[in-house]
Enzyme design. Structure first.
Site, PDB file in Angstrom:
ATOM      1  N   GLY A 228     -49.740 -31.570 -21.582  1.00  0.00           N
ATOM      2  CA  GLY A 228     -49.003 -31.099 -20.419  1.00  0.00           C
ATOM      3  C   GLY A 228     -48.529 -29.680 -20.653  1.00  0.00           C
ATOM      4  CB  THR A 230     -45.592 -24.506 -23.120  1.00  0.00           C
ATOM      5  OG1 THR A 230     -46.985 -24.281 -23.420  1.00  0.00           O
ATOM      6  CG2 THR A 230     -44.749 -24.016 -24.277  1.00  0.00           C
ATOM      7  CB  THR A 232     -43.304 -31.114 -20.213  1.00  0.00           C
ATOM      8  OG1 THR A 232     -43.177 -30.616 -18.884  1.00  0.00           O
ATOM      9  CG2 THR A 232     -42.946 -32.573 -20.228  1.00  0.00           C
ATOM     10  N   GLY A 233     -43.593 -30.004 -23.215  1.00  0.00           N
ATOM     11  CA  GLY A 233     -43.896 -30.273 -24.622  1.00  0.00           C
ATOM     12  C   GLY A 233     -42.680 -30.057 -25.512  1.00  0.00           C
ATOM     13  CD  GLU A 250     -54.309 -30.627 -27.974  1.00  0.00           C
ATOM     14  OE1 GLU A 250     -54.299 -29.407 -27.697  1.00  0.00           O
ATOM     15  OE2 GLU A 250     -54.892 -31.083 -28.967  1.00  0.00           O
ATOM     16  CB  CYS A 284     -55.215 -26.440 -20.686  1.00  0.00           C
ATOM     17  SG  CYS A 284     -56.658 -27.329 -21.305  1.00  0.00           S
TER      18      CYS A 284
HETATM   19  P1  NAD Z   1     -46.338 -31.561 -17.112  1.00  0.00           P
HETATM   20  O1  NAD Z   1     -45.821 -31.066 -18.407  1.00  0.00           O
HETATM   21  O2  NAD Z   1     -45.539 -31.329 -15.889  1.00  0.00           O
HETATM   22  O3  NAD Z   1     -46.566 -33.147 -17.151  1.00  0.00           O
HETATM   23  C1  NAD Z   1     -47.390 -33.744 -18.134  1.00  0.00           C
HETATM   24  C2  NAD Z   1     -46.974 -35.203 -18.299  1.00  0.00           C
HETATM   25  O4  NAD Z   1     -45.663 -35.235 -18.870  1.00  0.00           O
HETATM   26  C3  NAD Z   1     -46.890 -36.010 -17.002  1.00  0.00           C
HETATM   27  O5  NAD Z   1     -47.371 -37.317 -17.261  1.00  0.00           O
HETATM   28  C4  NAD Z   1     -45.398 -36.025 -16.704  1.00  0.00           C
HETATM   29  O6  NAD Z   1     -44.982 -37.134 -15.929  1.00  0.00           O
HETATM   30  C5  NAD Z   1     -44.813 -36.106 -18.109  1.00  0.00           C
HETATM   31  N1  NAD Z   1     -43.444 -35.595 -18.248  1.00  0.00           N
HETATM   32  C6  NAD Z   1     -42.793 -34.718 -17.474  1.00  0.00           C
HETATM   33  N2  NAD Z   1     -41.545 -34.479 -17.973  1.00  0.00           N
HETATM   34  C7  NAD Z   1     -41.436 -35.224 -19.092  1.00  0.00           C
HETATM   35  C8  NAD Z   1     -40.411 -35.387 -20.087  1.00  0.00           C
HETATM   36  N3  NAD Z   1     -39.257 -34.733 -20.012  1.00  0.00           N
HETATM   37  N4  NAD Z   1     -40.664 -36.199 -21.130  1.00  0.00           N
HETATM   38  C9  NAD Z   1     -41.841 -36.844 -21.255  1.00  0.00           C
HETATM   39  N5  NAD Z   1     -42.856 -36.738 -20.342  1.00  0.00           N
HETATM   40  C10 NAD Z   1     -42.648 -35.936 -19.283  1.00  0.00           C
HETATM   41  O7  NAD Z   1     -47.809 -30.963 -16.978  1.00  0.00           O
HETATM   42  P2  NAD Z   1     -48.813 -31.053 -15.742  1.00  0.00           P
HETATM   43  O8  NAD Z   1     -48.286 -30.180 -14.649  1.00  0.00           O
HETATM   44  O9  NAD Z   1     -49.142 -32.475 -15.457  1.00  0.00           O
HETATM   45  O10 NAD Z   1     -50.124 -30.385 -16.376  1.00  0.00           O
HETATM   46  C11 NAD Z   1     -50.369 -29.014 -16.363  1.00  0.00           C
HETATM   47  C12 NAD Z   1     -50.041 -28.394 -17.705  1.00  0.00           C
HETATM   48  O11 NAD Z   1     -50.741 -29.080 -18.728  1.00  0.00           O
HETATM   49  C13 NAD Z   1     -50.482 -26.941 -17.808  1.00  0.00           C
HETATM   50  O12 NAD Z   1     -49.501 -26.188 -18.479  1.00  0.00           O
HETATM   51  C14 NAD Z   1     -51.749 -27.024 -18.664  1.00  0.00           C
HETATM   52  O13 NAD Z   1     -52.079 -25.838 -19.339  1.00  0.00           O
HETATM   53  C15 NAD Z   1     -51.401 -28.144 -19.575  1.00  0.00           C
HETATM   54  N6  NAD Z   1     -52.607 -28.747 -20.118  1.00  0.00           N
HETATM   55  C16 NAD Z   1     -52.872 -28.599 -21.440  1.00  0.00           C
HETATM   56  C17 NAD Z   1     -54.047 -29.114 -21.969  1.00  0.00           C
HETATM   57  C18 NAD Z   1     -54.376 -28.973 -23.418  1.00  0.00           C
HETATM   58  O14 NAD Z   1     -55.219 -29.728 -23.888  1.00  0.00           O
HETATM   59  N7  NAD Z   1     -53.762 -28.081 -24.160  1.00  0.00           N
HETATM   60  C19 NAD Z   1     -54.924 -29.801 -21.146  1.00  0.00           C
HETATM   61  C20 NAD Z   1     -54.610 -29.956 -19.807  1.00  0.00           C
HETATM   62  C21 NAD Z   1     -53.433 -29.435 -19.300  1.00  0.00           C
END
Ligand code: NAD
Length: 484
Positions: A228, A230, A232-233, A250, A284
């Site tokens: 997801g 950065t 949220t990570g 990731e 991503c």
């Molecule tokens: P996001 O961070 O909003 O959500 C990702 C997941 O995390 C979802 O399932 C969401 O419900 C969950 N989430 C949200 N808040 C949370 C919390 N506080 N604790 C735990 N889980 C939580 O990301 P998104 O909008 O779904 O995806 C887009 C992002 O993902 C972009 O920044 C993209 O670059 C990144 N991405 C990275 C990769 C990689 O492999 N590096 C691949 C695909 C997408």
């Protein structure tokens, strides 16, 4: 985000907990982004549902971790076969919930099948470090326990599979939480393969971001595999620290593409276009900044514009469509901000520049911005939508420094005919993957992960598999009188 809740409706989508289908009192709508229609309702898990999934996963871990590796591998490969047998159903569902057109849906669904089959061939054998008449020392890998997989909305199936396959092969049990925007394929996939696995080995729970927080905080979960943003990570890592869960993160990226002066503009333009706009730039690893050498800047820009004009944006269910909609409304609003910022600063649009918000779906026109400032939001942030800055360069050291001048380090590409120069530049880029004269080539046997704030740890390859294990050293003193 929090998704709105509605009273429960008839739904064919359920969570899977301990091998059983589970619904909930409240549900959350899932939209088709090409039409904005509600296409399904999915359950919203309660903390009790999560506890039940964790208890079942912990129970199942006892026997699953003791199941012979070959058997686990065969079952993971069988999940791939099952997915293949239902590929058409998943292709249609993926396009409906995510918006991606058929070719991209095929890339994801058939890629997922390949991943199950190839990861199923992987193993981490024990190493005998010393074996004498007196002593034996072994290094081996043991499974961690219960994995919580948190998945984003851009590649909902593939990025779940990148977690499910290695977790199961390594002997863990796993609970998948899809994105609230794209839960349908993941819920269906987990349901579809239940008869292949003992109950509790693979579960799926759906809900909003709160559910993600409960997963990262849950004391019964041993590892978080997260893909997801950065931002949220960082929340995930903070929350996981409380119980010292293992994490694989990731995260986001701001991949540079560097175009050398010796390219043929007409030939490089379609390749750079797809590097940036594949999956409607909700990728991503999309090229998010294109540095074009001064000598060919105008020609490459013009070829990009000409090529982009031929690309059909529309409903992914339409066979002519090459780029679908933005997947969800909050993301559309975010992308709109970049359009507004460019317009307010008077940057030049080489193509596009205006979103028609009266359209029937969440569509955004392909937009190319002609040489905006290096410190503009469009260049320094991750728009995650089809608006791309084109930037000039003339000095090699300078373009490398600009490419690396970011908190991210996920991917990068270099394009040129002088292969020495291409490789020389590529080797100086700070990113987990550097593609030279190609892009988006992934493999189950190729390590994938981000440098800097693009992530922690890795997926795929034996390095990725090892992230689902503990290292264990076993030493044996064979001298009989050592203990007598
Ligand atoms: P996001 O961070 O909003 O959500 C990702 C997941 O995390 C979802 O399932 C969401 O419900 C969950 N989430 C949200 N808040 C949370 C919390 N506080 N604790 C735990 N889980 C939580 O990301 P998104 O909008 O779904 O995806 C887009 C992002 O993902 C972009 O920044 C993209 O670059 C990144 N991405 C990275 C990769 C990689 O492999 N590096 C691949 C695909 C997408």
């Amino acid at each position: 985000m929090s998704t709105p809740t509605t009273p429960v409706r008839t739904s064919t989508f359920a969570m899977t907990i301990n091998g059983r289908s589970v619904t909930s009192e409240t549900t959350s709508p899932v939209f088709n982004p090409a039409t904005t229609e509600v296409i399904a309702e999915v359950p919203i898990a309660t903390p009790t549902d999560l506890d039940a999934a964790v208890d079942a996963a912990r129970d199942a871990f006892v026997t699953w971790s003791a199941t012979p590796l070959e058997e686990r591998q065969a079952l993971v490969a069988a999940i791939g076969d099952r997915l293949e047998a239902h590929a058409e159903q998943f292709l249609a569902l993926l396009t409906a919930e995510q918006g991606k057109p058929r070719p991209m849906a095929e890339w994801e669904v058939y890629g997922s099948i390949t991943w199950f089959r190839e990861i199923a061939k992987q193993s981490l054998p024990e190493e005998v470090l010393e074996d004498t008449s007196e002593r034996r020392v072994i290094s081996r890998y043991t499974p961690l326990g219960v994995v919580g997989a948190i998945v984003p909305w851009n590649f909902p199936i593939l990025l779940a599979v990148w977690k499910i396959a290695p977790a199961l092969v390594a002997g863990n049990t796993i609970i998948v939480k899809p994105s609230p925007f794209t839960p349908l394929c993941d819920l269906k996939l987990v349901e579809l393969v239940q008869d292949l696995l003992p109950p509790g080995v693979l579960s799926a729970v759906s809900g909003d971001d709160e559910l993600g927080k409960w997963i990262t905080a849950h004391p019964g979960i041993d590892k978080i595999a997260f893909t997801g943003s950065t931002e949220t990570g960082k929340h995930v890592m903070r929350s996981a620290a409380e119980t010292l869960k293992r994490v694989t993160l990731e995260l986001g990226g701001n991949d540079p593409a560097i175009v050398l002066p010796d390219v043929d503009p007409a030939k490089v333009a379609p390749q750079v276009f797809w590097a940036a706009f594949q999956n409607n730039a909700q990728f991503c690893n999309a090229a998010k900044r294109v540095y074009i050498h001064d000598d060919v800047y105008d020609a490459v820009r013009d070829e990009l514009v000409a090529y982009a004009r031929t690309v059909v944006v529309g409903n992914g269910a339409d066979p002519d469509t090459q780029l679908g909609p933005i997947q969800n409304l909050p993301q559309l609003q975010k992308v709109q901000e970049y359009f507004d910022d460019c317009a307010e600063h008077g940057y030049t649009f080489a193509l596009g520049g205006k979103i028609d918000r009266s359209a029937s779906g969440w569509f955004v026109p392909v937009t190319l911005v002609d040489n905006p400032p290096e410190d503009s939001r469009l260049v320094t942030e991750e728009p995650f939508g089809p608006i791309l800055p084109l930037l000039r360069w003339s000095d090699e050291a300078d373009v490398i420094a600009r490419a690396n001048d970011t908190v991210w380090g996920l991917g990068a590409t270099v394009w040129g005919n002088d292969l020495d120069a291409v490789e020389r530049i590529g080797r100086q880029l700070e990113s987990g993957t550097v593609w030279l004269n190609e892009v988006h080539q992934y493999s189950p046997h190729q390590v994938f992960g981000g440098h800097k704030q693009s992530g922690l740890g890795a997926e795929n390859s034996l390095h990725g598999l090892a992230e689902y294990t503990n290292h264990q050293t076993i030493t044996l003193n064979k001298v009989p009188n050592a203990v007598s």
